[in-house]
Design an enzyme around this catalytic site. Structure first.
Site, short mmCIF file in Angstrom:
data_model
loop_
_atom_site.label_atom_id
_atom_site.label_comp_id
_atom_site.label_asym_id
_atom_site.label_seq_id
_atom_site.Cartn_x
_atom_site.Cartn_y
_atom_site.Cartn_z
CB CYS A 182 45.62 33.98 14.66
SG CYS A 182 44.49 35.38 14.83
CG HIS B 117 44.10 31.69 19.12
ND1 HIS B 117 45.44 31.92 18.97
CD2 HIS B 117 43.48 32.69 18.45
CE1 HIS B 117 45.63 33.01 18.25
NE2 HIS B 117 44.46 33.51 17.91
N1 GLN Z 1 46.73 40.90 14.74
C1 GLN Z 1 45.92 40.05 13.90
C2 GLN Z 1 44.47 40.48 13.78
O1 GLN Z 1 43.91 41.09 14.68
C3 GLN Z 1 46.02 38.63 14.41
C4 GLN Z 1 45.45 38.47 15.81
C5 GLN Z 1 45.83 37.18 16.47
O2 GLN Z 1 46.79 36.53 16.09
N2 GLN Z 1 45.08 36.79 17.50
O3 GLN Z 1 43.86 40.22 12.78
#
Ligand code: GLN
Length: 265
Positions: free
Chosen positions: A117, A218
């Site tokens: 992510c 995740h």
């Molecule tokens: N902040 C990033 C987004 O919203 C990654 C989010 C995350 O790692 N869950 O795209």
């Protein structure tokens, strides 16, 4: 130690080009968990625990190094894990990783890097930060991330992995606003059956090239998909198969999550 072939896993096609010296007889794998203080949403820490556990199940020693964001990233690790994060910690992590340079040097040394992510977005060329600005990434993956105009991509994901990697279907959970576009220098890691993945609408999820991987999943992704952890170990050891190791607990979690996730025909 003899390592019988494990028919569950195929050898990735790119294996030969990595040219990594085999560490099968060395005492300890070096596993580096990058910036747990900034990047570890949704239990991404579990990825480090599962890689460590899967190695130990095979009798392999592991030295795990948790590198906080005020510490230098070692360049001699075998496997690097980097997790997800909220927008502001993500910007801080990108700044520090660019200034530090250790992860880029490790990649140049042929290290295996698996990112989730926010970590995935940071490995790319650029992403949109919490200030709405274009933030440079590390350029380790030929991807770039824009901000999705629609709803966040949130929910459970099922995805079919690039057959070249010989992995079973991926299950995971996504929550991101970023939309990641893939350049010529990477291949999609997987194609979604359920969920949004890269968010571009083309069905792709994640990206990889050589030994550098990125995913939106995740879960933590290694706990739901221990074959991914095993793939990293095989790459690190430069072997095509590992001894079998018990997957009872992982199988139960996989089955439960796959059953809970709608699978369009
Ligand atoms: N902040 C990033 C987004 O919203 C990654 C989010 C995350 O790692 N869950 O795209």
């Amino acid at each position: 130690m003899s390592y019988p072939a494990d028919p569950q896993f195929q050898q990735p096609q790119q294996q030969q080009q990595y040219g990594r010296p085999s560490r099968m007889n060395e005492s300890s794998l070096r596993l580096v968990w990058v910036y747990p203080d900034l990047l570890s949403t949704y239990g991404d820490r579990g990825n480090a625990l599962v890689v460590e556990r899967r190695a130990r199940q095979r009798g392999l020693g592991v030295t795990r190094i948790d590198v906080r964001s005020d510490q230098a990233v070692p360049t001699s690790g075998d496997i690097y894990l980097i997790g997800g994060g909220e927008d502001r910690p993500q910007r801080l992590a990108a700044e520090r990783l660019r200034n530090d340079g250790g992860l880029v040097r490790a990649a140049e040394n042929g290290a295996i890097i698996f990112s989730v992510c926010a970590g995935y977005q940071i490995l790319g060329r650029e992403f949109i930060n919490d200030l709405g600005e274009r933030e440079p990434g590390l350029g380790l993956l030929d991807v770039w991330t824009t901000r999705g105009e629609g709803s966040r991509c949130v929910g459970d994901v099922l995805a079919d992995v690039d057959p070249a990697l010989g992995l079973p279907q991926l299950t995971g959970f996504e929550n991101h606003q970023g939309v990641t576009h893939l350049g010529e220098g990477v291949k999609p890691l997987a194609n979604v059956r359920t969920g949004r993945g890269n968010g571009t609408g083309d069905g792709t999820e994640g990206a990889y090239r050589d030994t550098v991987f990125g995913t939106y999943l995740h879960g933590p992704v290694m706990a739901r998909n221990p074959a991914v952890a095993d793939m990293l170990l095989k790459l690190a050891l430069d072997v095509s198969a590992l001894p079998p190791a018990d997957t009872t607990w992982y199988d139960a979690l996989r089955a439960e999550r796959i059953a809970a996730t709608s699978q369009p025909a």
